[in-house]
Design a protein around this motif. Structure first.
Motif, PDB file in Angstrom:
ATOM      1  N   SER A   1       0.833  -1.196   0.000  1.00 44.17           N
ATOM      2  CA  SER A   1       0.000   0.000   0.000  1.00 44.17           C
ATOM      3  C   SER A   1       0.867   1.244   0.000  1.00 44.17           C
ATOM      4  O   SER A   1       1.950   1.254   0.581  1.00 44.17           O
ATOM      5  CB  SER A   1      -0.886   0.037   1.248  1.00 44.17           C
ATOM      6  N   THR A   2       0.375   2.276  -0.663  1.00 44.37           N
ATOM      7  CA  THR A   2       0.976   3.604  -0.571  1.00 44.37           C
ATOM      8  C   THR A   2      -0.181   4.583  -0.386  1.00 44.37           C
ATOM      9  O   THR A   2      -1.337   4.227  -0.597  1.00 44.37           O
ATOM     10  CB  THR A   2       1.776   3.991  -1.834  1.00 44.37           C
ATOM     11  N   ILE A   3       0.132   5.799   0.011  1.00 48.31           N
ATOM     12  CA  ILE A   3      -0.913   6.814   0.120  1.00 48.31           C
ATOM     13  C   ILE A   3      -0.544   8.034  -0.703  1.00 48.31           C
ATOM     14  O   ILE A   3       0.635   8.331  -0.898  1.00 48.31           O
ATOM     15  CB  ILE A   3      -1.199   7.222   1.590  1.00 48.31           C
ATOM     16  N   SER A   4      -1.562   8.712  -1.182  1.00 48.60           N
ATOM     17  CA  SER A   4      -1.386   9.991  -1.873  1.00 48.60           C
ATOM     18  C   SER A   4      -1.849  11.080  -0.925  1.00 48.60           C
ATOM     19  O   SER A   4      -2.887  10.939  -0.275  1.00 48.60           O
ATOM     20  CB  SER A   4      -2.237  10.039  -3.147  1.00 48.60           C
ATOM     21  N   SER A   5      -1.061  12.147  -0.850  1.00 56.08           N
ATOM     22  CA  SER A   5      -1.444  13.231   0.059  1.00 56.08           C
ATOM     23  C   SER A   5      -1.022  14.572  -0.522  1.00 56.08           C
ATOM     24  O   SER A   5      -0.189  14.646  -1.419  1.00 56.08           O
ATOM     25  CB  SER A   5      -0.792  13.036   1.433  1.00 56.08           C
ATOM     26  N   GLU A   6      -1.620  15.604   0.018  1.00 56.80           N
ATOM     27  CA  GLU A   6      -1.209  16.967  -0.300  1.00 56.80           C
ATOM     28  C   GLU A   6       0.018  17.289   0.534  1.00 56.80           C
ATOM     29  O   GLU A   6       0.160  16.805   1.656  1.00 56.80           O
ATOM     30  CB  GLU A   6      -2.317  17.956   0.065  1.00 56.80           C
ATOM     31  N   GLY A   7       0.895  18.126  -0.006  1.00 58.72           N
ATOM     32  CA  GLY A   7       2.065  18.555   0.752  1.00 58.72           C
ATOM     33  C   GLY A   7       1.745  19.766   1.613  1.00 58.72           C
ATOM     34  O   GLY A   7       0.852  20.548   1.296  1.00 58.72           O
ATOM     35  N   VAL A   8       2.444  19.900   2.716  1.00 58.01           N
ATOM     36  CA  VAL A   8       2.328  21.082   3.581  1.00 58.01           C
ATOM     37  C   VAL A   8       3.732  21.634   3.825  1.00 58.01           C
ATOM     38  O   VAL A   8       4.713  20.905   3.725  1.00 58.01           O
ATOM     39  CB  VAL A   8       1.637  20.753   4.928  1.00 58.01           C
ATOM     40  N   ASP A   9       3.804  22.904   4.108  1.00 60.58           N
ATOM     41  CA  ASP A   9       5.102  23.542   4.325  1.00 60.58           C
ATOM     42  C   ASP A   9       5.728  23.160   5.660  1.00 60.58           C
ATOM     43  O   ASP A   9       6.938  23.024   5.780  1.00 60.58           O
ATOM     44  CB  ASP A   9       4.966  25.068   4.241  1.00 60.58           C
TER      45      ASP A   9
END
Length: 128
Positions: free
Chosen positions: A82-90
């Protein structure tokens, strides 16, 4: 042998670019779990019911193992992870579960499986 046809498609990276022709597989149908069990049974000494029980067990256990964070290696068949996709944050402390978009399943075929896939022959079929 894999049959394929040619289809004109838009380049999704650059939709304004002229369309190009690409190969796509002409699927021969869908094979279900029962048909797989029947075929394995014909080629072995194991009954179809026993094979179905094992395959159903795999269908129950593999997702559980993946959701526990495991990589599932099925010998020469291959590996699921499994992998996950996410938004990046600073800033790392600003990251929370809402930044996770979805869970992905990756299958990587084992070496014997890959060798069989790499030896495939292709046949172009007519558009009709």
């Amino acid at each position: 042998m894999i049959n394929f046809k040619i289809m004109q498609r838009v380049n999704l990276q650059n939709p304004l670019e002229p369309r190009k022709h690409y190969a796509y597989i002409q699927n021969q149908g869908v094979v279900n779990l029962r048909q797989i069990a029947k075929r394995i049974s014909r080629e072995s000494t194991i009954s179809m019911m026993d094979i179905m029980a094992v395959l159903e067990g795999l269908l129950q256990v593999i997702p559980d193992l993946l959701l526990e964070g495991n990589i599932v290696r099925l010998g020469e068949l291959g590996t699921f992870r499994s992998t996950i996709s996410s938004e990046g944050v600073d800033i790392a402390d600003d990251f929370n579960f809402s930044h996770i978009k979805h869970l992905n399943l990756i299958f990587r075929p084992g070496s014997e499986f890959s060798d069989q896939l790499n030896s495939v022959k292709f046949k172009k079929v007519s558009e009709n």
